[in-house]
Design a protein around this motif. Structure first.
Motif, PDB file in Angstrom:
ATOM      1  N   HIS A   1       0.893  -1.152   0.000  1.00  0.00           N
ATOM      2  CA  HIS A   1       0.000   0.000   0.000  1.00  0.00           C
ATOM      3  C   HIS A   1       0.932   1.202   0.000  1.00  0.00           C
ATOM      4  O   HIS A   1       1.679   1.423   0.946  1.00  0.00           O
ATOM      5  N   ALA A   2       0.931   1.924  -1.084  1.00  0.00           N
ATOM      6  CA  ALA A   2       1.865   3.037  -1.226  1.00  0.00           C
ATOM      7  C   ALA A   2       1.123   4.281  -1.667  1.00  0.00           C
ATOM      8  O   ALA A   2       0.154   4.208  -2.408  1.00  0.00           O
ATOM      9  N   SER A   3       1.567   5.395  -1.189  1.00  0.00           N
ATOM     10  CA  SER A   3       1.037   6.682  -1.622  1.00  0.00           C
ATOM     11  C   SER A   3       2.206   7.552  -2.038  1.00  0.00           C
ATOM     12  O   SER A   3       3.285   7.500  -1.439  1.00  0.00           O
ATOM     13  N   TYR A   4       1.982   8.340  -3.067  1.00  0.00           N
ATOM     14  CA  TYR A   4       3.027   9.210  -3.576  1.00  0.00           C
ATOM     15  C   TYR A   4       2.452  10.608  -3.749  1.00  0.00           C
ATOM     16  O   TYR A   4       1.345  10.769  -4.232  1.00  0.00           O
ATOM     17  N   GLY A   5       3.199  11.604  -3.376  1.00  0.00           N
ATOM     18  CA  GLY A   5       2.810  12.989  -3.635  1.00  0.00           C
ATOM     19  C   GLY A   5       3.580  13.467  -4.858  1.00  0.00           C
ATOM     20  O   GLY A   5       4.748  13.818  -4.757  1.00  0.00           O
ATOM     21  N   LEU A   6       2.954  13.433  -5.998  1.00  0.00           N
ATOM     22  CA  LEU A   6       3.620  13.765  -7.260  1.00  0.00           C
ATOM     23  C   LEU A   6       3.318  15.201  -7.673  1.00  0.00           C
ATOM     24  O   LEU A   6       2.278  15.742  -7.318  1.00  0.00           O
ATOM     25  N   ALA A   7       4.203  15.787  -8.432  1.00  0.00           N
ATOM     26  CA  ALA A   7       3.964  17.094  -9.045  1.00  0.00           C
ATOM     27  C   ALA A   7       3.854  16.844 -10.545  1.00  0.00           C
ATOM     28  O   ALA A   7       4.852  16.605 -11.216  1.00  0.00           O
TER      29      ALA A   7
ATOM     30  N   LEU B   1      -5.667   1.666  -8.546  1.00  0.00           N
ATOM     31  CA  LEU B   1      -4.852   2.862  -8.624  1.00  0.00           C
ATOM     32  C   LEU B   1      -5.787   4.053  -8.665  1.00  0.00           C
ATOM     33  O   LEU B   1      -6.738   4.069  -9.440  1.00  0.00           O
ATOM     34  N   SER B   2      -5.556   4.986  -7.818  1.00  0.00           N
ATOM     35  CA  SER B   2      -6.306   6.243  -7.841  1.00  0.00           C
ATOM     36  C   SER B   2      -5.303   7.370  -8.001  1.00  0.00           C
ATOM     37  O   SER B   2      -4.269   7.390  -7.345  1.00  0.00           O
ATOM     38  N   ALA B   3      -5.615   8.272  -8.880  1.00  0.00           N
ATOM     39  CA  ALA B   3      -4.743   9.427  -9.096  1.00  0.00           C
ATOM     40  C   ALA B   3      -5.623  10.629  -9.372  1.00  0.00           C
ATOM     41  O   ALA B   3      -6.459  10.595 -10.271  1.00  0.00           O
ATOM     42  N   PHE B   4      -5.468  11.655  -8.557  1.00  0.00           N
ATOM     43  CA  PHE B   4      -6.326  12.836  -8.696  1.00  0.00           C
ATOM     44  C   PHE B   4      -5.598  14.035  -8.113  1.00  0.00           C
ATOM     45  O   PHE B   4      -4.757  13.893  -7.222  1.00  0.00           O
ATOM     46  N   PRO B   5      -5.908  15.205  -8.605  1.00  0.00           N
ATOM     47  CA  PRO B   5      -5.257  16.410  -8.074  1.00  0.00           C
ATOM     48  C   PRO B   5      -5.837  16.789  -6.721  1.00  0.00           C
ATOM     49  O   PRO B   5      -7.027  16.648  -6.480  1.00  0.00           O
ATOM     50  N   ARG B   6      -5.011  17.241  -5.832  1.00  0.00           N
ATOM     51  CA  ARG B   6      -5.450  17.807  -4.558  1.00  0.00           C
ATOM     52  C   ARG B   6      -5.282  19.328  -4.709  1.00  0.00           C
ATOM     53  O   ARG B   6      -4.296  19.896  -4.259  1.00  0.00           O
ATOM     54  N   LEU B   7      -6.218  19.906  -5.365  1.00  0.00           N
ATOM     55  CA  LEU B   7      -6.135  21.330  -5.690  1.00  0.00           C
ATOM     56  C   LEU B   7      -5.995  22.177  -4.433  1.00  0.00           C
ATOM     57  O   LEU B   7      -6.697  21.972  -3.439  1.00  0.00           O
ATOM     58  N   GLY B   8      -5.069  23.111  -4.471  1.00  0.00           N
ATOM     59  CA  GLY B   8      -4.846  23.991  -3.337  1.00  0.00           C
ATOM     60  C   GLY B   8      -4.083  23.359  -2.199  1.00  0.00           C
ATOM     61  O   GLY B   8      -3.994  23.902  -1.112  1.00  0.00           O
ATOM     62  N   PHE B   9      -3.495  22.176  -2.403  1.00  0.00           N
ATOM     63  CA  PHE B   9      -2.824  21.448  -1.324  1.00  0.00           C
ATOM     64  C   PHE B   9      -1.330  21.698  -1.278  1.00  0.00           C
ATOM     65  O   PHE B   9      -0.713  21.539  -0.261  1.00  0.00           O
TER      66      PHE B   9
END
Length: 189
Positions: free
Chosen positions: A132-138, A177-185
């Protein structure tokens, strides 16, 4: 089975898929091949009568069909698709797509919770490989689309319904896999 990934944009189909049990039954048939409503029920933790109902709903939209292997007493079903996309959903039908995606996320969470509940009984080699991995991508939207396409290309040869020469010790693996923008984060927001 040859790959068949239709683009599902019909509001009725999206509505039919907005139920986690239907998504689970569809996934089970894709992974395990033909099965009766009773076999589906055991696999997804539901009742045979409820699974029978869900199979009929899926069949009414062409997602499953009766399998000719039945012997007259049993009525096995098989999936008629190996996956699907939702690229051409009419903007007026986005609510239906959102309901289907919410049901899919609900199913993913349920399956993960069930796995974690019994993880201590899973063989060590599988515990060492699960993740279970999470990544904060730009990323830009174009870059995200590229990342998703590249991941899809890596995963596609292993899809259970279409994989040839599956090793005998292979197990069904649920990958989401879920990938979505965290707008304003971001830090500079």
């Amino acid at each position: 089975m040859q790959e068949n990934r239709p683009n599902l944009a019909d509001p009725g189909v999206l509505d039919a898929l907005s139920h986690p049990v239907r998504l689970d039954v569809l996934g089970y048939l894709a992974a395990s091949g033909p099965a009766t409503a009773s076999q589906c029920a055991r696999a997804v933790g539901d009742t045979p009568s409820n699974c029978s109902y869900h199979l009929r709903v899926l069949a009414s939209h062409g997602l499953v069909e009766p399998d000719p292997s039945g012997d007259g007493r049993s009525r096995p079903w098989r999936t008629s698709i190996t996956g699907f996309t939702t690229d051409d959903v009419d903007p007026a039908d986005v609510a239906g797509l959102d309901r289907m995606l919410a049901a899919s996320v609900e199913l993913d969470h349920h399956l993960l919770r069930e796995y974690l509940r019994g993880r201590d009984a899973v063989p060590g080699a599988w515990r060492a490989a699960d993740v279970h991995a999470s990544y904060g991508l730009a990323l830009t939207p174009t870059e995200l689309a590229e990342v998703v396409a590249r991941l899809d290309a890596v995963v596609r040869p292993y899809i259970q319904a279409t994989r040839a020469n599956t090793p005998g010790d292979a197990e069904h693996v649920h990958l989401s896999l879920s990938a979505f923008p965290r707008l304003g984060f971001g830090p500079d927001r």
